[in-house]
Design a protein around this motif. Structure first.
Motif, PDB file in Angstrom:
ATOM      1  N   HIS A 483      34.419  43.364  42.092  1.00 54.45           N
ATOM      2  CA  HIS A 483      35.855  44.036  42.130  1.00 54.45           C
ATOM      3  C   HIS A 483      36.180  44.620  43.494  1.00 54.45           C
ATOM      4  CE1 HIS A 483      38.600  47.431  41.616  1.00 54.45           C
ATOM      5  NE2 HIS A 483      39.478  46.684  40.764  1.00 54.45           N
ATOM      6  N   SER A 493      45.069  42.178  46.836  1.00 50.54           N
ATOM      7  CA  SER A 493      44.681  41.293  45.622  1.00 50.54           C
ATOM      8  C   SER A 493      44.630  42.376  44.424  1.00 50.54           C
ATOM      9  CB  SER A 493      43.273  40.659  45.745  1.00 50.54           C
ATOM     10  OG  SER A 493      43.321  40.119  46.883  1.00 50.54           O
ATOM     11  N   VAL A 495      42.797  42.821  40.997  1.00 52.72           N
ATOM     12  CA  VAL A 495      41.306  42.569  40.112  1.00 52.72           C
ATOM     13  C   VAL A 495      41.209  43.676  39.323  1.00 52.72           C
ATOM     14  CG1 VAL A 495      38.968  42.238  40.312  1.00 52.72           C
ATOM     15  CG2 VAL A 495      40.555  41.499  42.364  1.00 52.72           C
ATOM     16  N   VAL A 514      41.736  38.112  38.161  1.00 55.64           N
ATOM     17  CA  VAL A 514      41.459  37.876  39.561  1.00 55.64           C
ATOM     18  C   VAL A 514      43.093  37.192  39.990  1.00 55.64           C
ATOM     19  CG1 VAL A 514      40.566  36.924  41.511  1.00 55.64           C
ATOM     20  CG2 VAL A 514      39.190  37.916  39.890  1.00 55.64           C
ATOM     21  N   ARG A 721      37.262  30.639  43.092  1.00 53.51           N
ATOM     22  CA  ARG A 721      37.700  31.150  44.327  1.00 53.51           C
ATOM     23  C   ARG A 721      37.430  30.271  45.689  1.00 53.51           C
ATOM     24  NH1 ARG A 721      36.306  33.615  48.803  1.00 53.51           N
ATOM     25  NH2 ARG A 721      34.132  33.574  48.026  1.00 53.51           N
TER      26      ARG A 721
END
Length: 965
Positions: A483, A493, A495, A514, A721
């Motif tokens: 994380h 981002s 998370v 995510v 990802r």
């Protein structure tokens, strides 16, 4: 006692002094030998640690040991002639001497000291120099004691030194087997005047750190430290005894220089160096190896396997005269004397040989110290035997090898185990966990020429998957570190990690969400406000599901927005996922103006109505049809159903529904019960520029991450990802080759509408209104200024319909001007200008202060684990064989339906078989009845005995025991 401590006496000889035998001269070496299977040959092999000797001289070497009897106070020398003497020696040493014994070796004169490394050579040289210095001191003392009054001149002392050096050189060369002529006065007179003209000697460096450098030794300079010390002793003697200087000092200095050079010459001879001048062009650097034969399975002495490390940590070269096995060689060859590091390497080499040559080898002996392998073919004489050689290097050598095969290549080679298959096809199974067993069997047959069973291939796949899971073990404990790394590498981002609140005694992982900054900004830069939601099951050891949110880019392709791993698909998990997604993509005004497409997931409808109640929630028409088709299976109904789903206005929908009702009235009623406002185009809201009636984008994403569904949480997240990062990078440069202003996929749909416009007749009102007639009966109105058409297709999709295209061409305008800007190439470039940033490896992740979560508990479901989704009946099968489910069976014997000839009552063979089965069943029933009667008779006799001979109070208990009344 398993080992003996042995002190070997070498390079000496036995002499008898009249009382006992004594060992004169030589040197000492210490070693440890195993008591098991100790023999004369084993002891002689240990001598190779200290001597370089030929096999003939080693065989002629005699061994003796000293027997010491403390009780009788006697010592005697016993000779080892055979193995029985060795056993007696072992018994005496283990009982009396505590496992220590001295062994004296007498070898022929041809042996020499082993020069296995430079350190041992240096020790020998220092020993020679010490003996030389001692001998010189004794000679000088002898001269001084012989005539105390006589004062030796410096010249006489130098001549004495030269003679002693000469005697030492002759003695050394005689020991090496080389004879030289004696130096006389004429040689001295000839040699001395030419000392000044002597050239320096250039040699390659001796040590590893000096490789590639040249060392020049000038004959006029001093030698090493040991030589300087010996010279300093002579200088002290000369200073004490020289007295006044004389006219012969220059000559004495000349003799002194010669003495120093003579000592250096002796040293170079012992090191194997040339005495003459060597040109620099002819010096070969030490780091250059001789060219080896291609495919050779041997190392030379400079390879890594030839280096050992001593007690001081210094690397020394361990020389061996045998070939060393090279596991990287393409051609696997064996020979007698070939060396291996241990028995495991030897066995693995044999297994590789059997796999490559397609021969099955049977290991009759498989131990740490010996391995014996034979060909399993009955009449094949091929065999090989290797054993551990008791020496300092502990090599495992091939002792016997019979390389003759009289068998054929085997297709039932048992060396091809599930472990071998797993190691060979590890990468293929890792990249494609759904590799079919049949295809794997074909690959093994093609590569290894072996017919393997399906169960062996399944075990190989299970081994690979277990290794992958073990490699990723402990990932749940680092979810907080992951994380922090995602937030650090991709600032902005979102998370989120949550723990299971039901478990209070320890932290247990539950969910992770995510949404990377690049995906978030790219979606808001130009994608339509349409989001697809779906979930898929994890296929690994830990149960759970992956939830995803997928958008649509200007080229009408999927654009991943966010993904999460949750414990299951329910209301709580969907509510948690949508609440985070709403903030990331800015779903304001309770979702007004947004479109959500999903399947009929559990709890999703309720979560959407609570979080974004104003958003348009569409259902996937494919899943609606799959449920509707369970009651209405006719193939004709399928086209009518999809015609209803793709009707762009209510008039077309009612027309298609009426046609469906003509075929099946019940089907039309059931279709209306499925809420067409969620899956029919006629009920969609205008403004989203999306006319899709299915959720295929999410299905495509789930299929693309199939490999990620087999792994734990961090590996699964990393696979997704990295796929998204690569996809964005590829699409970023894809538009550079496009022509025009519209994306290619949109242009394909536009060309289909242009083709359909050839049947449209246009009437123009002179302003912006058009009346377009399609075919004979259908008529629509178009307004180019408002960009609307009464068919509603242009309003829904943002692309001109065939009616609008006809009107545009009527005015002579370009169609590109009337296409929605969300389909432009410029908008596509804006979307993919936001990329994902790379992430560091696990070893560089920051350490989070949060507690280390435990993995969720594994849920073992009943039955065989399902690895593939259930396909609908109308779907195409995955394999190459069509399913016969639902087909009408026709009998080939009587022509009847719903049965085949095996169950046909009109077939005489079947009738005969049925009669035989009836007779057999009747006989079986009779046998069972007889057996039951016999058992009942025995029970009655037991009851009679109970009532007659046993006390009445025990009768009831015994009767219950035997189940009788």
């Amino acid at each position: 006692m398993d080992h003996l401590a042995v002190r070997f006496h070498l390079r000496g000889k036995l002499e008898y002094d009249g009382k006992e035998w004594n060992y004169i001269g030589g040197r000492i070496g210490h070693s440890t030998v195993e008591v098991l299977d100790l023999s004369i040959e084993a002891l002689k092999l240990h001598l190779l640690e200290f001597l370089v000797i030929s096999d003939e001289d080693l065989e002629d070497t005699t061994l003796s040991w000293r027997l010491i009897d403390n009780e009788r106070n006697s010592r005697c020398m016993c000779r080892l002639d055979d193995d029985s003497n060795v056993k007696n020696m072992v018994k005496h040493v283990t009982r009396v001497a505590g496992g220590f014994v001295e062994i004296f070796a007498v070898s022929p004169e041809r042996h020499r000291v082993a020069s296995s490394d430079e350190e041992e050579e240096g020790m020998v040289i220092e020993e020679k120099e010490e003996q030389q210095c001692q001998h010189e001191r004794e000679v000088v003392t002898e001269h001084q004691g012989r005539d105390e009054e006589q004062v030796l001149t410096q010249q006489q002392l130098e001549i004495i030194q030269i003679k002693m050096e000469h005697e030492h050189q002759v003695e050394y060369e005689q020991q090496e087997g080389r004879q030289i002529e004696h130096l006389d006065e004429q040689f001295l007179q000839t040699f001395v005047p030419n000392i000044a003209r002597k050239m320096p000697v250039v040699r390659a460096p001796l040590h590893v750190q000096d490789k590639g450098k040249e060392i020049e030794i000038d004959s006029a300079d001093g030698g090493d430290d040991a030589e300087d010390r010996s010279d300093s002793e002579y200088d002290d003697v000369l200073e004490a005894d020289s007295g006044d200087s004389s006219a012969d000092d220059d000559e004495a200095l000349l003799y002194r220089k010669y003495a120093q050079e003579l000592k250096q010459s002796v040293r170079r001879q012992m090191l194997g160096e040339d005495r003459a001048k060597v040109k620099e062009d002819f010096i070969i650097p030490e780091n250059i190896k001789e060219a080896q034969e291609e495919g050779s399975d041997c190392f030379d002495s400079d390879d890594n396997l030839s280096f050992d490390e001593d007690s001081d940590g210094e690397v020394k070269t361990s020389r061996t005269k045998h070939r060393i096995y090279d596991q990287t060689a393409e051609v696997k060859e064996f020979e007698v004397g070939q060396c291996f590091t241990d028995s495991r390497e030897f066995k693995q080499a044999l297994v590789n040989y059997g796999l490559k040559e397609h021969h099955h080898l049977r290991f009759t002996k498989d131990e740490r110290t010996r391995v014996l392998a034979k060909c399993s073919w009955v009449s094949c004489p091929w065999s090989i035997y290797g054993s551990l050689v008791p020496s300092r290097s502990q090599w495992f050598r091939v002792s016997r090898y019979h390389n003759v095969h009289k068998c054929v290549q085997r297709r039932n080679n048992k060396l091809v185990t599930s472990t071998v298959i797993a190691e060979k096809y590890f990468r293929e199974i890792k990249d494609n966990p759904g590799w079919r067993i049949k295809n794997m069997q074909e690959a093994v047959l093609e590569d290894l020429l072996v017919d393997v069973s399906a169960s062996k291939c399944k075990r190989a796949k299970r081994i690979v998957m277990e290794r992958l899971v073990e490699h990723t073990s402990g990932e749940y404990a680092r979810v907080y570190d992951y994380h922090m790394e995602l937030v650090r590498s991709n600032p902005g981002s979102t998370v989120a990690v949550t723990l299971n609140p039901d478990v209070t005694d320890k932290p247990v992982f539950e969910r992770i969400y995510v949404c990377l900054e690049g995906c978030k900004r790219g979606f808001l830069a130009g994608c339509r406000r349409v989001v697809g939601l779906d979930g898929c099951f994890l296929k690994g050891p830990v149960s759970g599901q992956i939830l995803c949110a997928i958008g649509r880019d200007p080229n009408n392709q999927m654009y991943p927005i966010a993904w999460a791993t949750v414990e299951g698909e329910n209301y709580d998990s969907w509510y948690w996922f949508l609440s985070l997604l709403q903030k990331d993509i800015q779903m304001n005004n309770h979702g007004g103006g947004w479109v959500v497409i999903s399947d009929q997931q559990k709890g999703l409808i309720k979560a959407v109505n609570e979080i974004i109640p104003s958003a348009e929630h569409r259902m996937c028409a494919r899943h609606i049809y799959a449920n509707w088709r369970k009651e209405h299976r006719d193939k004709v109904f399928q086209k009518l159903f999809w015609a209803c789903a793709k009707s762009s206005d209510n008039i077309q929908f009612n027309y298609n529904r009426a046609k469906l009702a003509e075929k099946t009235e019940a089907g039309a009623k059931d279709m209306m019960k499925t809420a067409p406002e969620h899956w029919c185009r006629a009920n969609f809201r205008i403004g989203s520029f999306c006319d899709s009636v299915d959720n295929n984008m999410c299905e495509s994403f789930n299929n693309s991450i199939m490999r990620a569904r087999f792994y734990p949480v961090i590996t699964s997240m990393e696979i997704m990802r990295r796929k998204v990062m690569v996809r964005i990078a590829e699409n970023k440069h894809k538009s550079q080759g496009w022509v025009g202003t519209i994306c290619p996929n949109i242009f394909k749909k536009l060309k289909l509408n242009i083709k359909r416009s050839n049947v449209c007749a246009v009437l123009y009102n002179g302003d912006e209104g058009f009346e377009v007639q399609e075919g004979t009966w259908r008529r629509f109105t178009v307004n180019l200024e408002k960009r609307t058409c009464s068919c509603r297709y242009w309003d829904l999709s943002g692309l001109p319909c065939p009616h609008a295209i006809s009107a545009i061409y009527c005015l002579g305008k370009e169609v590109d001007e009337y296409i929605a800007p969300c389909y432009k190439i410029d908008v596509y470039d804006q979307v993919y200008s936001h990329v994902l940033q790379p992430v560091e490896g696990k070893e560089k992740w920051p350490l989070a202060p949060n507690p280390r979560p435990f993995p969720p508990q594994k849920k073992k479901m009943p039955g065989r684990p399902q690895t593939e989704r259930r396909r609908e009946e109308q779907e195409k099968p995955k394999g190459d064989k069509l399913s016969r489910k639902g087909c009408i069976i026709k009998c080939s014997a009587c022509g009847g339906l719903n049965h085949n000839k095996r169950k046909c009552t009109s077939n005489p063979d079947v009738v005969r078989e049925h009669e035989q089965q009836k007779k057999k069943a009747k006989c079986d029933r009779r046998k069972q009845a007889r057996a039951a009667a016999k058992v009942c008779k025995n029970y009655n006799s037991i009851s009679y005995c109970l009532n007659t001979f046993i006390h009445p109070c025990m009768t009831s208990a015994m009767s219950k025991l035997f189940h009788v009344g």
